[in-house]
Design a protein around this motif. Sequence first.
Motif, PDB file in Angstrom:
ATOM      1  N   GLY A  73      15.086 -16.435  -6.408  1.00 33.05           N
ATOM      2  CA  GLY A  73      13.846 -16.006  -7.040  1.00 33.05           C
ATOM      3  C   GLY A  73      12.741 -15.814  -6.022  1.00 33.05           C
ATOM      4  N   ALA A  74      12.609 -16.773  -5.088  1.00 29.12           N
ATOM      5  CA  ALA A  74      11.553 -16.675  -4.080  1.00 29.12           C
ATOM      6  C   ALA A  74      11.794 -15.491  -3.166  1.00 29.12           C
ATOM      7  N   GLY A  75      13.064 -15.264  -2.809  1.00 33.18           N
ATOM      8  CA  GLY A  75      13.409 -14.128  -1.952  1.00 33.18           C
ATOM      9  C   GLY A  75      13.064 -12.819  -2.638  1.00 33.18           C
ATOM     10  N   LEU A  76      13.391 -12.754  -3.914  1.00 32.56           N
ATOM     11  CA  LEU A  76      13.112 -11.538  -4.679  1.00 32.56           C
ATOM     12  C   LEU A  76      11.608 -11.293  -4.738  1.00 32.56           C
ATOM     13  N   PHE A  77      10.851 -12.384  -4.943  1.00 28.91           N
ATOM     14  CA  PHE A  77       9.406 -12.259  -5.035  1.00 28.91           C
ATOM     15  C   PHE A  77       8.821 -11.753  -3.716  1.00 28.91           C
ATOM     16  N   SER A  78       9.281 -12.313  -2.583  1.00 32.18           N
ATOM     17  CA  SER A  78       8.700 -11.884  -1.308  1.00 32.18           C
ATOM     18  C   SER A  78       9.140 -10.457  -0.995  1.00 32.18           C
ATOM     19  N   TYR A  79      10.351 -10.064  -1.446  1.00 31.80           N
ATOM     20  CA  TYR A  79      10.746  -8.672  -1.253  1.00 31.80           C
ATOM     21  C   TYR A  79       9.843  -7.745  -2.061  1.00 31.80           C
ATOM     22  N   LEU A  80       9.528  -8.174  -3.262  1.00 29.07           N
ATOM     23  CA  LEU A  80       8.669  -7.359  -4.124  1.00 29.07           C
ATOM     24  C   LEU A  80       7.290  -7.168  -3.497  1.00 29.07           C
ATOM     25  N   VAL A  81       6.738  -8.273  -2.918  1.00 32.95           N
ATOM     26  CA  VAL A  81       5.434  -8.173  -2.257  1.00 32.95           C
ATOM     27  C   VAL A  81       5.515  -7.205  -1.089  1.00 32.95           C
ATOM     28  N   PHE A  82       6.588  -7.329  -0.299  1.00 31.63           N
ATOM     29  CA  PHE A  82       6.814  -6.446   0.838  1.00 31.63           C
ATOM     30  C   PHE A  82       6.908  -4.991   0.379  1.00 31.63           C
ATOM     31  N   GLY A  91      -4.118 -19.296   0.480  1.00 31.42           N
ATOM     32  CA  GLY A  91      -2.981 -18.711  -0.222  1.00 31.42           C
ATOM     33  C   GLY A  91      -2.037 -18.017   0.740  1.00 31.42           C
ATOM     34  N   GLU A  92      -0.917 -17.552   0.184  1.00 28.54           N
ATOM     35  CA  GLU A  92       0.106 -16.850   0.953  1.00 28.54           C
ATOM     36  C   GLU A  92      -0.502 -15.582   1.575  1.00 28.54           C
ATOM     37  N   ASN A  93      -0.417 -15.431   2.909  1.00 26.36           N
ATOM     38  CA  ASN A  93      -1.082 -14.289   3.552  1.00 26.36           C
ATOM     39  C   ASN A  93      -0.484 -12.958   3.112  1.00 26.36           C
ATOM     40  N   LEU A 108      -1.384  -7.818   0.424  1.00 24.89           N
ATOM     41  CA  LEU A 108      -1.067  -6.884  -0.658  1.00 24.89           C
ATOM     42  C   LEU A 108      -2.328  -6.589  -1.470  1.00 24.89           C
ATOM     43  N   ALA A 109      -3.100  -7.655  -1.753  1.00 29.69           N
ATOM     44  CA  ALA A 109      -4.337  -7.465  -2.507  1.00 29.69           C
ATOM     45  C   ALA A 109      -5.293  -6.552  -1.748  1.00 29.69           C
ATOM     46  N   LEU A 110      -5.357  -6.749  -0.421  1.00 27.14           N
ATOM     47  CA  LEU A 110      -6.239  -5.915   0.411  1.00 27.14           C
ATOM     48  C   LEU A 110      -5.810  -4.449   0.346  1.00 27.14           C
ATOM     49  N   VAL A 111      -4.493  -4.216   0.453  1.00 27.65           N
ATOM     50  CA  VAL A 111      -3.983  -2.834   0.403  1.00 27.65           C
ATOM     51  C   VAL A 111      -4.310  -2.199  -0.946  1.00 27.65           C
ATOM     52  N   LEU A 112      -4.067  -2.964  -2.006  1.00 32.17           N
ATOM     53  CA  LEU A 112      -4.318  -2.403  -3.335  1.00 32.17           C
ATOM     54  C   LEU A 112      -5.808  -2.144  -3.554  1.00 32.17           C
ATOM     55  N   LEU A 113      -6.630  -3.033  -2.987  1.00 28.12           N
ATOM     56  CA  LEU A 113      -8.081  -2.840  -3.110  1.00 28.12           C
ATOM     57  C   LEU A 113      -8.503  -1.552  -2.386  1.00 28.12           C
ATOM     58  N   LEU A 114      -7.997  -1.380  -1.149  1.00 29.55           N
ATOM     59  CA  LEU A 114      -8.312  -0.160  -0.399  1.00 29.55           C
ATOM     60  C   LEU A 114      -7.872   1.072  -1.175  1.00 29.55           C
ATOM     61  N   LEU A 115      -6.658   0.968  -1.739  1.00 25.82           N
ATOM     62  CA  LEU A 115      -6.107   2.095  -2.484  1.00 25.82           C
ATOM     63  C   LEU A 115      -7.011   2.432  -3.669  1.00 25.82           C
ATOM     64  N   ALA A 116      -7.479   1.383  -4.352  1.00 27.21           N
ATOM     65  CA  ALA A 116      -8.341   1.605  -5.516  1.00 27.21           C
ATOM     66  C   ALA A 116      -9.651   2.261  -5.095  1.00 27.21           C
ATOM     67  N   VAL A 117     -10.234   1.777  -3.988  1.00 30.35           N
ATOM     68  CA  VAL A 117     -11.500   2.360  -3.526  1.00 30.35           C
ATOM     69  C   VAL A 117     -11.301   3.822  -3.153  1.00 30.35           C
ATOM     70  N   VAL A 118     -10.197   4.099  -2.411  1.00 28.17           N
ATOM     71  CA  VAL A 118      -9.934   5.478  -1.989  1.00 28.17           C
ATOM     72  C   VAL A 118      -9.708   6.363  -3.213  1.00 28.17           C
ATOM     73  N   TYR A 119      -8.936   5.853  -4.180  1.00 31.43           N
ATOM     74  CA  TYR A 119      -8.678   6.626  -5.390  1.00 31.43           C
ATOM     75  C   TYR A 119      -9.981   6.962  -6.108  1.00 31.43           C
ATOM     76  N   TRP A 120     -10.839   5.949  -6.235  1.00 30.50           N
ATOM     77  CA  TRP A 120     -12.113   6.152  -6.922  1.00 30.50           C
ATOM     78  C   TRP A 120     -12.933   7.220  -6.187  1.00 30.50           C
ATOM     79  N   GLY A 121     -12.992   7.110  -4.869  1.00 25.61           N
ATOM     80  CA  GLY A 121     -13.770   8.069  -4.087  1.00 25.61           C
ATOM     81  C   GLY A 121     -13.216   9.484  -4.206  1.00 25.61           C
TER      82      GLY A 121
END
Lengths: 287, 315
Positions: B3-12, B142-144, B149-162
Amino acid sequence: MIEILQLLLYGTLLGSIIALGAVGVTLTFGILGFANFAHGDLMTLGAYVCFLIYTQLALPFWLGIAAAVPATIFAAMVIDRVLFRRFRQSRPIISLISSFGAALILRSLIQIVWGTGTYMYSSQIVMAQRFAGLRYKWDQLGIILTTLGIVIGLHLFLGRTKIGKAMRAMADNPTLARLSGIDTERVIVWTWVIGGGLAALAGVFLAMDTRLQPEMGWFLLLACFAAAILGGIGKPMGAIAGGFIIGIMMELSTLVLPTEYSPVVPFAILVVLLLFRPTGLFAGRST
Amino acid sequence: MTGAGLFSYLVFFLTFAGVYALLAQGLNVQWGFAGMLNVGVAAFFAIGAYTSAIVTTSVSAAHLGGFGLPWPLGFLAAMAIAAVLGLMIGIVTLNLRSDYLAIASIGIAEIVRLVLKNEEWLTGGVRGIAGIPRPLDGVVPGENALVLLALVLLLLAVVYWGLERIYRAPWGRVQRAIRDNEAAARAMGKDSLVFRLQAFVIGCALMGLSGAVYAHFVGFISPEAFDPVFATFIVWVMLIAGGSGNNRGAILGAFVIWGVWAGTQFVTNQLPAEYVTQASALRVLLIGVLLQVILIYRPEGLLPERPPRPIWREP
């Protein structure tokens, strides 16, 4: 001095290969209206078919060329039938994107069949001949002389035969050619026959001069495009002249640039050309 | 897989898809909005990655710098350098027809590849650059990997909005006008070269940003990571599959195609080990065929472009 003459000889050799590739590029660009990004990989295909016949099956070399040319023409026509023909009614830019994909399809097929390693046609080491201080090999002279023969043949074909004239007309102005009743699909078939056939020869010559590698044709594609633009899009003789100019400039550049940067030369020529004379040296189409 | 392996793969997986989504957004401004054909995506991506790496790593004899500056400065520098390069290319090619831009951009990709490989003082040559700091490591608890991932998604959201803003703005309308009928747009007094340059530079800056995110995510970059052909090609397939001109389509395409690409790896992993080189060629072949199928049967992509309707007001 002798060093410059030597580079001129190597430049003529490289120029022969670029010139043969550039003819196909300029014909498809002029007649079909798009830059064919799969042309470099057609060259690679020709080189590998010859490798199969000559090196792997140990048959005579001329048989290798005799197989490489029709095989490459066949591949070009299949790509045209399956892909490009469907996009003729859409904007030409869609064909360009499709040809980019076709290039990768061809290259990965070559990698699946022959792997990613580098090969040579023959592991024999041929000693260079010497003449007045110049080093050359017989097959290098063979490449240059064959290319000159093809240039003369192509000139006669385009100037004297009906289909050759139709090709030049269509490369010059497709709409006008269609209006004057030229059978465009027939001209397109001949475009692939000549473009594909010469691409195969260019690939075989490139492999003779260097070595076989799945990306060999792709790496030469930019030089072929630059030669085609230098000679004026749609002008095969211009593309040949452009090919020789670029080949010689690439070799001469090694006097001032590190050798690994000689692929930059066609790009530099292209940029200067686009800035100051986008129609090419011999005033081809400007659009 | 646990389960943990799957989760970290998903984050990756999601972080990588986010990096590709940023690239696809950049390409969408150039191709989707303005109809410009950039075949050198990988070059701008690589320049972003190397710029941010040089700006943020600690001093090293193996390459230029590093300057040890904070990562936001690295991201900004990455965007700036990619934008400057884009501007230079754009000035030369953008007033010609789009084929010439395509041809010139493979030249750029080639030159960038040669510089990365040969200029050791600048890029560390084939050894690459290691020790690129991970943003917010230790700063945010928290887990880096999750923070990234949160940072990437945040950037993506800002770029999308712009990008949605500029797509709907008059600026976006002029871009579509130039793309669809340049002569008419010029007749309306729009300077098509200036508008094209703007779209091209914005796209290049986004590609540079995406490269910076990638560099800080993997921590180590070398020329091999930026195969000029494939890195460019897969972004093209993402954009066309998702829907050129549609910002949401570009993001969707990136996630879907990245999913297909990762999925084929599971399939080819079942093949015996001696077919490893064939297997990776087979995956490229599959993506190449996929592009052709999309171009033939659904050229508008999964989410077709939907320009905003003009608002008619009664006089």
